[in-house]
Design a protein around this motif. Structure first.
Motif, PDB file in Angstrom:
ATOM      1  N   TRP A 119       0.412  -3.125 -11.272  1.00  0.00           N
ATOM      2  CA  TRP A 119       0.233  -3.932 -10.062  1.00  0.00           C
ATOM      3  C   TRP A 119       1.230  -5.089 -10.056  1.00  0.00           C
ATOM      4  O   TRP A 119       1.848  -5.387  -9.029  1.00  0.00           O
ATOM      5  CB  TRP A 119      -1.206  -4.442 -10.001  1.00  0.00           C
ATOM      6  CG  TRP A 119      -1.552  -5.167  -8.734  1.00  0.00           C
ATOM      7  CD1 TRP A 119      -1.623  -4.645  -7.471  1.00  0.00           C
ATOM      8  CD2 TRP A 119      -1.897  -6.550  -8.609  1.00  0.00           C
ATOM      9  NE1 TRP A 119      -1.985  -5.619  -6.567  1.00  0.00           N
ATOM     10  CE2 TRP A 119      -2.165  -6.788  -7.234  1.00  0.00           C
ATOM     11  CE3 TRP A 119      -2.018  -7.599  -9.516  1.00  0.00           C
ATOM     12  CZ2 TRP A 119      -2.526  -8.055  -6.756  1.00  0.00           C
ATOM     13  CZ3 TRP A 119      -2.391  -8.853  -9.048  1.00  0.00           C
ATOM     14  CH2 TRP A 119      -2.639  -9.073  -7.678  1.00  0.00           C
ATOM     15  N   PHE A 154       3.961   2.297  -4.756  1.00  0.00           N
ATOM     16  CA  PHE A 154       3.351   2.013  -6.048  1.00  0.00           C
ATOM     17  C   PHE A 154       4.118   2.650  -7.198  1.00  0.00           C
ATOM     18  O   PHE A 154       3.598   2.810  -8.280  1.00  0.00           O
ATOM     19  CB  PHE A 154       1.893   2.492  -6.066  1.00  0.00           C
ATOM     20  CG  PHE A 154       0.970   1.536  -5.400  1.00  0.00           C
ATOM     21  CD1 PHE A 154       0.524   0.401  -6.051  1.00  0.00           C
ATOM     22  CD2 PHE A 154       0.551   1.764  -4.112  1.00  0.00           C
ATOM     23  CE1 PHE A 154      -0.338  -0.481  -5.436  1.00  0.00           C
ATOM     24  CE2 PHE A 154      -0.319   0.875  -3.485  1.00  0.00           C
ATOM     25  CZ  PHE A 154      -0.759  -0.245  -4.157  1.00  0.00           C
ATOM     26  N   ALA A 171       0.815  -1.215   0.000  1.00  0.00           N
ATOM     27  CA  ALA A 171       0.000   0.000   0.000  1.00  0.00           C
ATOM     28  C   ALA A 171       0.850   1.267   0.000  1.00  0.00           C
ATOM     29  O   ALA A 171       0.342   2.357  -0.200  1.00  0.00           O
ATOM     30  CB  ALA A 171      -0.918   0.010   1.217  1.00  0.00           C
ATOM     31  N   ARG A 185      -4.381   2.265  -6.323  1.00  0.00           N
ATOM     32  CA  ARG A 185      -4.959   2.045  -4.990  1.00  0.00           C
ATOM     33  C   ARG A 185      -6.485   2.066  -5.053  1.00  0.00           C
ATOM     34  O   ARG A 185      -7.156   1.292  -4.372  1.00  0.00           O
ATOM     35  CB  ARG A 185      -4.463   3.114  -4.017  1.00  0.00           C
ATOM     36  CG  ARG A 185      -3.036   2.912  -3.543  1.00  0.00           C
ATOM     37  CD  ARG A 185      -2.719   3.838  -2.378  1.00  0.00           C
ATOM     38  NE  ARG A 185      -2.711   5.240  -2.788  1.00  0.00           N
ATOM     39  CZ  ARG A 185      -1.629   5.897  -3.202  1.00  0.00           C
ATOM     40  NH1 ARG A 185      -0.472   5.257  -3.287  1.00  0.00           N
ATOM     41  NH2 ARG A 185      -1.708   7.167  -3.543  1.00  0.00           N
TER      42      ARG A 185
END
Length: 235
Positions: A66, A10, A7, A21
């Motif tokens: 991702w 990124f 989290a 997110r």
């Protein structure tokens, strides 16, 4: 194992980071779709034009981001881990296990697998697997520059693909079954490598192995990760 927090890391593009997110909670229901992408843009409070500037291919770019985020988290964990006392097979297994735990959202992984299995996305999916395999070998100090550079990464990419498929059906605590599967797959690869090394000294197999070894020696690794290899000039 080193703690990793998907989290908080990124990448460098703040808009893409925010979109990623925002889209993840919607992927289990809508997939990596235009609907999910539009929702992520709305929740991030950017226009679709601004979202497209950060991710021109929409949700596909976010799915690729991702995946690459998982690679970055894995590489960070490898840098922080003490691998000096591990055998090479244990280092490889550790890297794959770390990669599988980097992004724990199984439904997002399932949706990603389906997305990259589509014919129009298959090349990107293969590239992402190759990037992961290359990242692992590079982080572990692979110094090969001939055909082994390719064979190592191709073999590891195949292992990674099989591990992802196995992980999708694994509901065991702590991914215990997936971890055991990784160990079995690595043992199989190492057994083949041991056989291949022994074949060079086998009088029966030597005539078959020698030409292949010569060919592998004439191939050189790319100067940049995204370039194809080729034959050594002047030979």
């Amino acid at each position: 194992m080193t703690d990793i927090d998907p989290a908080t890391d990124f990448g460098t593009d703040p808009t893409r980071a925010a979109l990623l997110r925002a889209i993840l909670p919607h992927v289990p229901f809508d997939g990596w779709s235009e609907t999910a992408f539009a929702t992520a843009a709305r929740e991030t409070e950017v226009t679709l034009e601004e979202a497209r500037a950060a991710a021109p291919r929409g949700a596909l770019d976010l799915a690729a981001e991702w995946h690459r985020q998982g690679d970055r988290l894995m590489l960070r964990a490898l840098r922080e881990a003490d691998l000096t006392q591990m055998r090479m097979r244990d280092r490889i297994a550790f890297a794959i296990k770390t990669r599988m735990s980097a992004l724990p959202e199984r439904e997002a992984l399932r949706r990603s697998t389906a997305l990259f299995a589509l014919p129009q996305n298959a090349a990107l999916g293969a590239r992402l697997l190759w990037e992961t395999a290359d990242g692992i070998w590079t982080a572990l100090g692979d110094a090969s520059r001939d055909g082994n550079w390719y064979s190592k990464r191709a073999t590891l990419a195949a292992v990674l693909a099989s591990v992802v498929l196995y992980r999708l059906g694994d509901e065991s605590p702590g991914l215990e079954r997936t971890r055991a599967f990784i160990d079995r797959r690595i043992d199989g690869v190492m057994a083949f490598e041991k056989w291949k090394a022994g074949a060079k000294d086998n009088p029966v197999l030597r005539p078959l192995v020698r030409p292949l070894s010569w060919i592998m020696g004439q191939i050189h690794a790319p100067s940049r990760p995204d370039l194809p290899g080729g034959w050594r000039s002047g030979e």
